[in-house]
Design a protein around this motif. Structure first.
Motif, PDB file in Angstrom:
ATOM      1  N   MET A  36     -14.335  17.020  18.563  1.00  0.00           N
ATOM      2  CA  MET A  36     -14.061  17.041  17.348  1.00  0.00           C
ATOM      3  C   MET A  36     -14.385  15.021  17.659  1.00  0.00           C
ATOM      4  N   THR A  37     -16.349  14.366  16.207  1.00  0.00           N
ATOM      5  CA  THR A  37     -16.000  13.099  17.012  1.00  0.00           C
ATOM      6  C   THR A  37     -15.298  12.822  16.719  1.00  0.00           C
ATOM      7  N   HIS A  38     -15.334  11.258  16.470  1.00  0.00           N
ATOM      8  CA  HIS A  38     -14.180  10.164  15.853  1.00  0.00           C
ATOM      9  C   HIS A  38     -14.005  10.078  14.356  1.00  0.00           C
ATOM     10  N   ARG A  39     -15.017  10.480  14.235  1.00  0.00           N
ATOM     11  CA  ARG A  39     -15.844  10.308  12.476  1.00  0.00           C
ATOM     12  C   ARG A  39     -14.783  11.537  11.775  1.00  0.00           C
ATOM     13  N   GLU A  40     -15.200  12.834  12.498  1.00  0.00           N
ATOM     14  CA  GLU A  40     -13.857  13.681  12.044  1.00  0.00           C
ATOM     15  C   GLU A  40     -12.769  13.940  11.853  1.00  0.00           C
ATOM     16  N   ARG A  41     -12.475  13.055  13.182  1.00  0.00           N
ATOM     17  CA  ARG A  41     -10.558  12.661  13.089  1.00  0.00           C
ATOM     18  C   ARG A  41      -9.985  11.665  12.358  1.00  0.00           C
ATOM     19  N   VAL A  42     -11.345  10.954  12.166  1.00  0.00           N
ATOM     20  CA  VAL A  42     -10.719  10.149  11.482  1.00  0.00           C
ATOM     21  C   VAL A  42      -9.955  10.868   9.327  1.00  0.00           C
ATOM     22  N   LYS A  43     -11.753  11.432   8.907  1.00  0.00           N
ATOM     23  CA  LYS A  43     -12.027  11.731   8.136  1.00  0.00           C
ATOM     24  C   LYS A  43     -10.406  13.811   7.897  1.00  0.00           C
ATOM     25  N   GLU A  44     -10.228  13.953   8.932  1.00  0.00           N
ATOM     26  CA  GLU A  44      -8.807  14.874   9.089  1.00  0.00           C
ATOM     27  C   GLU A  44      -7.253  14.024   8.997  1.00  0.00           C
ATOM     28  N   PHE A  45      -7.725  12.743   9.313  1.00  0.00           N
ATOM     29  CA  PHE A  45      -6.352  12.171   9.502  1.00  0.00           C
ATOM     30  C   PHE A  45      -6.168  11.573   8.235  1.00  0.00           C
ATOM     31  N   ASN A  46      -7.466  10.639   6.810  1.00  0.00           N
ATOM     32  CA  ASN A  46      -7.277  10.382   5.721  1.00  0.00           C
ATOM     33  C   ASN A  46      -7.026  12.026   4.955  1.00  0.00           C
ATOM     34  N   GLU A  47      -7.222  13.130   5.546  1.00  0.00           N
ATOM     35  CA  GLU A  47      -6.871  14.028   4.362  1.00  0.00           C
ATOM     36  C   GLU A  47      -5.243  13.963   4.514  1.00  0.00           C
ATOM     37  N   LYS A  48      -5.030  14.298   6.402  1.00  0.00           N
ATOM     38  CA  LYS A  48      -3.619  14.593   6.153  1.00  0.00           C
ATOM     39  C   LYS A  48      -2.526  13.383   5.240  1.00  0.00           C
ATOM     40  N   LEU A  49      -3.274  12.171   5.500  1.00  0.00           N
ATOM     41  CA  LEU A  49      -2.335  10.877   4.762  1.00  0.00           C
ATOM     42  C   LEU A  49      -2.038  11.142   3.453  1.00  0.00           C
ATOM     43  N   ALA A  50      -3.663  11.584   2.068  1.00  0.00           N
ATOM     44  CA  ALA A  50      -3.756  11.982   1.076  1.00  0.00           C
ATOM     45  C   ALA A  50      -3.112  13.223   0.615  1.00  0.00           C
ATOM     46  N   ASN A  51      -2.114  14.597   1.500  1.00  0.00           N
ATOM     47  CA  ASN A  51      -1.800  15.428   0.968  1.00  0.00           C
ATOM     48  C   ASN A  51      -0.013  15.006   1.321  1.00  0.00           C
ATOM     49  N   LEU A  52       0.701  13.619   1.849  1.00  0.00           N
ATOM     50  CA  LEU A  52       1.746  13.063   2.103  1.00  0.00           C
ATOM     51  C   LEU A  52       2.616  13.489   0.494  1.00  0.00           C
ATOM     52  N   SER A  53       3.855  12.987   0.758  1.00  0.00           N
ATOM     53  CA  SER A  53       4.233  13.109  -1.029  1.00  0.00           C
ATOM     54  C   SER A  53       4.624  12.082  -0.492  1.00  0.00           C
ATOM     55  N   GLU A  54       5.049  10.870  -1.486  1.00  0.00           N
ATOM     56  CA  GLU A  54       4.854   9.559  -1.227  1.00  0.00           C
ATOM     57  C   GLU A  54       6.550   8.862  -1.634  1.00  0.00           C
ATOM     58  N   HIS A  55       7.467  10.255  -1.072  1.00  0.00           N
ATOM     59  CA  HIS A  55       8.704   9.625  -0.575  1.00  0.00           C
ATOM     60  C   HIS A  55       8.909   8.407  -0.170  1.00  0.00           C
ATOM     61  N   TYR A  56       8.511   7.924   0.523  1.00  0.00           N
ATOM     62  CA  TYR A  56       8.609   6.698   1.253  1.00  0.00           C
ATOM     63  C   TYR A  56       7.802   5.171   0.985  1.00  0.00           C
ATOM     64  N   ASP A  57       7.322   5.121  -0.955  1.00  0.00           N
ATOM     65  CA  ASP A  57       7.768   4.324  -1.596  1.00  0.00           C
ATOM     66  C   ASP A  57       8.488   3.596  -1.338  1.00  0.00           C
ATOM     67  N   ILE A  58       8.810   2.043  -2.004  1.00  0.00           N
ATOM     68  CA  ILE A  58       9.739   1.847  -2.574  1.00  0.00           C
ATOM     69  C   ILE A  58       9.953   1.586  -3.679  1.00  0.00           C
ATOM     70  N   PRO A  59      11.247   2.674  -4.195  1.00  0.00           N
ATOM     71  CA  PRO A  59      11.393   2.829  -5.566  1.00  0.00           C
ATOM     72  C   PRO A  59      11.722   1.995  -6.507  1.00  0.00           C
ATOM     73  N   LYS A  60      11.345   1.844  -7.358  1.00  0.00           N
ATOM     74  CA  LYS A  60      11.663   0.442  -8.462  1.00  0.00           C
ATOM     75  C   LYS A  60      13.058   0.420  -8.860  1.00  0.00           C
ATOM     76  N   VAL A  61      13.498  -0.821  -8.778  1.00  0.00           N
ATOM     77  CA  VAL A  61      14.763  -0.998  -9.031  1.00  0.00           C
ATOM     78  C   VAL A  61      15.512  -1.743 -10.242  1.00  0.00           C
ATOM     79  N   GLY A  62      15.596  -1.749 -11.208  1.00  0.00           N
ATOM     80  CA  GLY A  62      16.157  -2.321 -12.661  1.00  0.00           C
ATOM     81  C   GLY A  62      14.964  -2.811 -13.763  1.00  0.00           C
ATOM     82  N   PRO A  63      15.616  -3.180 -14.624  1.00  0.00           N
ATOM     83  CA  PRO A  63      15.219  -3.212 -16.003  1.00  0.00           C
ATOM     84  C   PRO A  63      13.512  -3.287 -15.479  1.00  0.00           C
ATOM     85  N   GLY A  64      12.352  -3.170 -16.258  1.00  0.00           N
ATOM     86  CA  GLY A  64      10.862  -3.251 -15.938  1.00  0.00           C
ATOM     87  C   GLY A  64       9.625  -3.183 -15.051  1.00  0.00           C
TER      88      GLY A  64
END
Length: 110
Positions: free
Chosen positions: A82-110
């Motif tokens: 694979m070329t570098h461009r293909e590896r970067v594309k594959e990595f970005n697709e992998k990140l896009a498919n991950l669930s976003e459970h690592y995001d900081i949840p909102k706490v409290g009102p609003g």
């Protein structure tokens, strides 16, 4: 050395031992060294074979090195596929498919 310093105050140095050329019992090699077949002849008439260094590795060590070399070849083939461009594309697709459970949840009102 220094005549002004008395003998009792001069530093005593140990004498170095001279290395000899060898004992009388050692075999003397006759001829120019290597003859045909990698054999040398000595004065006692025995032939000494010079076959080179012996392989002193165990079977487990040999297998380990073979598997290590095979794994290294596979890694090189994978990286060259694979070329570098293909590896970067594959990595970005992998990140896009991950669930976003690592995001900081909102706490409290609003």
């Amino acid at each position: 050395d220094r005549p002004d310093v008395p003998l009792s105050r001069r530093k005593q140095h140990k004498k170095k031992k001279k290395k000899g050329k060898g004992s009388k019992n050692e075999e003397a090699v006759v001829g120019s060294g290597q003859q045909d077949g990698g054999e040398r002849e000595t004065t006692l008439g025995y032939a000494i074979r010079d076959e080179g260094p012996a392989d002193r590795r165990t079977t487990a060590e040999k297998k380990f090195e073979q598997k290590l070399a095979k794994r290294e070849e596979e890694e090189i083939a994978k990286a060259a596929k694979m070329t570098h461009r293909e590896r970067v594309k594959e990595f970005n697709e992998k990140l896009a498919n991950l669930s976003e459970h690592y995001d900081i949840p909102k706490v409290g009102p609003g």
